[in-house]
Scaffold this active site. Structure first.
Site, mmCIF file in Angstrom:
data_model
loop_
_atom_site.group_PDB
_atom_site.id
_atom_site.type_symbol
_atom_site.label_atom_id
_atom_site.label_comp_id
_atom_site.label_asym_id
_atom_site.label_seq_id
_atom_site.Cartn_x
_atom_site.Cartn_y
_atom_site.Cartn_z
ATOM 1 N N HIS A 107 0.837 -1.184 0.000
ATOM 2 C CA HIS A 107 0.000 0.000 0.000
ATOM 3 C C HIS A 107 0.882 1.248 0.000
ATOM 4 C CE1 HIS A 107 0.686 -0.883 4.288
ATOM 5 N NE2 HIS A 107 0.381 0.370 4.582
ATOM 6 N N SER A 114 -12.295 1.421 0.054
ATOM 7 C CA SER A 114 -13.158 1.934 1.114
ATOM 8 C C SER A 114 -13.903 3.194 0.695
ATOM 9 C CB SER A 114 -12.350 2.184 2.389
ATOM 10 O OG SER A 114 -11.259 3.040 2.141
#
Length: 198
Positions: free
Chosen positions: A125, A180
């Site tokens: 990430h 998200s």
């Protein structure tokens, strides 16, 4: 078609999941990856049938995740596999797909993924994210190194939003993956417009 890939997560979804996918598909992302890791293969297959129909209606590529056997049975043309599963795929299985992707977390993994026949990579990430709490982000320098060495498109993932999305393409990424934000935002269209203009 944008350069943004939507990664699904039912547990972060506000409201009905299929309706949320319709709202995402209407914004014409680059693709939607159906990543529902808590489901077994039968449950996943039943959900995938529904999501593939939604994606087909809006002409958005649907990339199935983890279950290559289910993807073959459903005549999916794209699959995203964790590297350990990708290593086990036969050449015959790979030939069933137009696109094969994996997630990589090092240059060595990216190089291996290419030799295994991947047509795109997801790496991260890149920024801090609630999905990876207490795990340090790898940053833009890492992304830039992967992009400079890879011969296939690289998509960044992890903590990407309208304020930093331009930095990942400046680092060489073909685009960005968002989970998200697209699953939990109040207005999908507005959220996607902000990402595209970021």
């Amino acid at each position: 078609m944008s350069d943004i890939i939507c990664i699904t997560n039912r547990k972060l979804c506000k409201g009905d999941f299929v309706e949320r996918i319709k709202a995402v598909a209407e914004t014409k992302p680059k693709a939607i990856i159906l990543r529902e890791k808590d489901l077994d293969e039968n449950e996943y297959t039943m959900l995938a049938e529904k999501i593939m129909l939604v994606c087909a209606k809006y002409y958005v590529p649907c990339i199935l995740h983890s279950f290559s056997g289910a993807a073959i049975r459903l005549n999916a043309d794209a699959v995203h596999l964790p590297l350990p599963l990708l290593r086990k795929m036969t050449e015959r299985e790979k030939a069933s797909f137009k696109h094969i992707g994996t997630s990589c977390h090092s240059l060595a993994e990216a190089e291996e993924a290419e030799t295994l026949g991947c047509t795109y990579l997801i790496t991260g990430h890149i920024f801090d994210t609630d999905c990876k709490r207490n795990i340090p982000s790898r940053g833009l320098a890492f992304l830039s190194e992967i992009c400079s060495k890879a011969k296939i498109p690289v998509y960044a993932i992890g903590g990407i939003n309208r304020l930093n999305i331009s930095s990942v393409t400046e680092a060489g990424a073909a685009g960005a993956c968002v989970m998200s934000g697209l699953m939990g935002c109040e207005n999908v269209r507005l959220y996607m417009e902000e990402l595209k203009s970021g």
